[in-house]
Write a protein that holds these residues in place. Structure first.
Motif, PDB file in Angstrom:
ATOM      1  N   THR A   1      13.263  20.203  56.273  1.00  0.00           N
ATOM      2  CA  THR A   1      11.804  20.900  56.380  1.00  0.00           C
ATOM      3  C   THR A   1      10.690  20.208  57.200  1.00  0.00           C
ATOM      4  N   VAL A   2      10.670  18.978  57.201  1.00  0.00           N
ATOM      5  CA  VAL A   2       9.835  18.195  57.679  1.00  0.00           C
ATOM      6  C   VAL A   2      10.069  17.350  59.082  1.00  0.00           C
ATOM      7  N   ASP A   3      11.150  16.413  58.918  1.00  0.00           N
ATOM      8  CA  ASP A   3      11.338  15.789  60.028  1.00  0.00           C
ATOM      9  C   ASP A   3      12.730  16.443  60.569  1.00  0.00           C
ATOM     10  N   ARG A   4      12.530  17.441  61.584  1.00  0.00           N
ATOM     11  CA  ARG A   4      13.677  18.221  61.939  1.00  0.00           C
ATOM     12  C   ARG A   4      14.090  17.699  63.264  1.00  0.00           C
ATOM     13  N   ASP A   5      12.890  17.090  64.145  1.00  0.00           N
ATOM     14  CA  ASP A   5      13.121  16.993  65.653  1.00  0.00           C
ATOM     15  C   ASP A   5      13.756  15.562  65.797  1.00  0.00           C
ATOM     16  N   ALA A   6      14.075  15.428  67.330  1.00  0.00           N
ATOM     17  CA  ALA A   6      14.343  14.236  67.751  1.00  0.00           C
ATOM     18  C   ALA A   6      13.227  13.291  67.660  1.00  0.00           C
ATOM     19  N   THR A   7      12.080  13.600  67.582  1.00  0.00           N
ATOM     20  CA  THR A   7      10.841  12.685  67.520  1.00  0.00           C
ATOM     21  C   THR A   7      10.293  12.697  66.089  1.00  0.00           C
ATOM     22  N   PRO A   8      10.251  11.577  65.542  1.00  0.00           N
ATOM     23  CA  PRO A   8       9.524  11.409  64.288  1.00  0.00           C
ATOM     24  C   PRO A   8       8.021  12.330  63.982  1.00  0.00           C
ATOM     25  N   PRO A   9       7.953  13.000  62.974  1.00  0.00           N
ATOM     26  CA  PRO A   9       6.509  13.702  62.990  1.00  0.00           C
ATOM     27  C   PRO A   9       5.566  12.785  62.830  1.00  0.00           C
ATOM     28  N   ALA A  10       4.325  13.187  63.302  1.00  0.00           N
ATOM     29  CA  ALA A  10       3.161  12.425  63.554  1.00  0.00           C
ATOM     30  C   ALA A  10       2.547  11.941  61.993  1.00  0.00           C
ATOM     31  N   ARG A  11       3.068  12.391  61.049  1.00  0.00           N
ATOM     32  CA  ARG A  11       2.220  12.308  59.834  1.00  0.00           C
ATOM     33  C   ARG A  11       2.803  10.691  59.440  1.00  0.00           C
ATOM     34  N   TYR A  12       3.951  10.327  59.862  1.00  0.00           N
ATOM     35  CA  TYR A  12       4.338   8.947  59.460  1.00  0.00           C
ATOM     36  C   TYR A  12       3.275   7.890  60.009  1.00  0.00           C
ATOM     37  N   ALA A  13       2.757   8.274  61.187  1.00  0.00           N
ATOM     38  CA  ALA A  13       1.669   7.186  61.473  1.00  0.00           C
ATOM     39  C   ALA A  13       0.637   6.799  60.509  1.00  0.00           C
ATOM     40  N   ALA A  14       0.274   7.966  60.061  1.00  0.00           N
ATOM     41  CA  ALA A  14      -0.952   8.088  59.033  1.00  0.00           C
ATOM     42  C   ALA A  14      -0.680   7.356  57.628  1.00  0.00           C
ATOM     43  N   ALA A  15       0.376   7.191  57.361  1.00  0.00           N
ATOM     44  CA  ALA A  15       0.569   6.865  55.941  1.00  0.00           C
ATOM     45  C   ALA A  15       0.558   5.240  55.684  1.00  0.00           C
ATOM     46  N   THR A  16      -0.045   4.914  54.527  1.00  0.00           N
ATOM     47  CA  THR A  16       0.092   3.390  54.237  1.00  0.00           C
ATOM     48  C   THR A  16       1.079   3.311  53.299  1.00  0.00           C
ATOM     49  N   LEU A  17       1.459   4.251  52.378  1.00  0.00           N
ATOM     50  CA  LEU A  17       2.521   4.221  51.351  1.00  0.00           C
ATOM     51  C   LEU A  17       3.237   5.502  51.401  1.00  0.00           C
ATOM     52  N   VAL A  18       4.474   5.077  51.750  1.00  0.00           N
ATOM     53  CA  VAL A  18       5.298   6.653  51.718  1.00  0.00           C
ATOM     54  C   VAL A  18       6.126   6.651  50.409  1.00  0.00           C
ATOM     55  N   VAL A  19       6.241   7.645  49.604  1.00  0.00           N
ATOM     56  CA  VAL A  19       6.686   7.804  48.512  1.00  0.00           C
ATOM     57  C   VAL A  19       7.895   8.928  48.606  1.00  0.00           C
TER      58      VAL A  19
END
Length: 339
Positions: free
Chosen positions: A127-145
């Motif tokens: 649903t979220v991480d489906r492409d060769a390039t990681p989604p930009a949302r990763y860059a904003a997070a300080t804590l990934v649950v």
């Protein structure tokens, strides 16, 4: 102020309700009117009368002149004595935009407390991480649950968590990644919680301003809750601000949050500062006159407590005479950026 983001169905509202059930927690919550949210209103109303609500569906679409700052100003009222404010964004909100809006909020008394992004371990790569390039949302997070690990066969969970962490690291080497089930993350990772019992030599964030206290404890005694570790160090005298800033910029392995007070002598005067770290963000301010220095506590998962304590003790080692100008300039730079 903590931003809580996550794709639709990832479990961010489940995590929020879990946090709100922490004993003695006083949490302000900003929700929106998008319709899919299901925050347990009874938990919120029992603490702060009612949640602040913002219309418009997606927090990142709010106009500059309305909505979020009004809600934050209301919740930042010192009379409420809140431990934290959590802003739960719509599942359609862009975490990068949410992070930017919160970072530049002009409300007095508000300090950024990180961006918590909740992922669904079972469906994330569909649903979220489906492409060769990681989604930009990763860059904003300080804590990934990484939530819903229980929906993956037990033997595959470690590999699934490692795969997600690897993708996050491609864009964000500083993000803190933790796996949970049913949103059961220890609230101590998010905000200052009260301890349940005294432990010699340890202080909670809440009690750094007193002479004695307790370490973060299990606020949800469910064995599935992911619990945090805490290490506290206290010293007397004035410290080298350069050494402290070095520690805050590069915390020990496994540390996500740090908070405390330090005393610094420059020229003929001594001043006490409060310091806070959430992920890569360092915040420095002049401490209240009642603050006790030097006290510093680190919170994280799976800490090597001896190694963490050694680094903290080295940074808080008292130094004779006045601090070097270079270290003071580094401290003051963070103080200016924190205003």
């Amino acid at each position: 102020m903590i931003a809580l983001t996550g794709y639709l169905g990832a479990g961010k509202t489940t995590l929020l309700n879990h946090v709100l059930r922490s004993p003695d927690a006083r949490i302000g919550v900003v929700i929106n009117d998008f319709g899919e949210l299901n925050v347990d209103a009874g938990l919120v109303t029992g603490q702060i009368d009612e949640p602040a609500s913002i219309a418009g569906g997606c927090i990142c679409c709010l106009p500059d002149e309305g909505g979020l700052d009004v809600a934050l100003a209301r919740l930042a009222d010192p009379r409420l004595k809140l431990d934290a404010i959590i802003v739960e964004a719509s599942g359609l909100a862009d975490p990068v935009a949410v992070s930017r809006i919160i970072r530049f909020s002009g409300v007095d008394g508000i300090r950024p407390g990180g961006v918590v992004d909740v992922l669904d371990a079972a469906t994330h790569f569909d649903t979220v991480d489906r492409d060769a390039t990681p989604p930009a949302r990763y860059a904003a997070a300080t804590l990934v649950v990484v939530n819903k690990l229980d929906q993956i066969p037990e033997g595959d969970r470690a590999e699934a968590l490692e795969r997600i962490e690897g993708r996050v690291r491609e864009l964000n080497p500083h993000a803190y990644v933790v796996g949970v089930t049913a949103g059961r993350v220890d609230p101590a990772l998010l905000y200052d919680v009260a301890g349940d019992a005294d432990h010699v030599g340890q202080l909670t964030f809440r009690e750094l301003w007193s002479d004695a206290g307790t370490a973060p404890q299990d606020h949800d005694h469910d064995h599935d809750t992911t619990h945090a570790d805490a290490v506290t160090v206290t010293t007397q005298g004035c410290v080298d601000p350069g050494a402290v800033i070095g520690l805050l910029e590069e915390p020990p392995a496994g540390v996500y949050r740090m908070k405390g007070t330090i005393a610094v002598r420059y020229r003929t005067s001594t001043r006490t500062y409060s310091v806070n770290v959430v992920g890569p963000t360092v915040h420095v301010a002049v401490a209240p006159s009642t603050a006790v220095a030097n006290s510093l506590v680190a919170i994280g998962m799976g800490l090597d407590t001896a190694a963490v304590r050694d680094r903290m003790s080295a940074a808080l080692t008292p130094v004779p005479g006045a601090a070097q100008a270079q270290g003071v300039r580094r401290l003051q730079r963070y103080r200016r950026l924190s205003i």
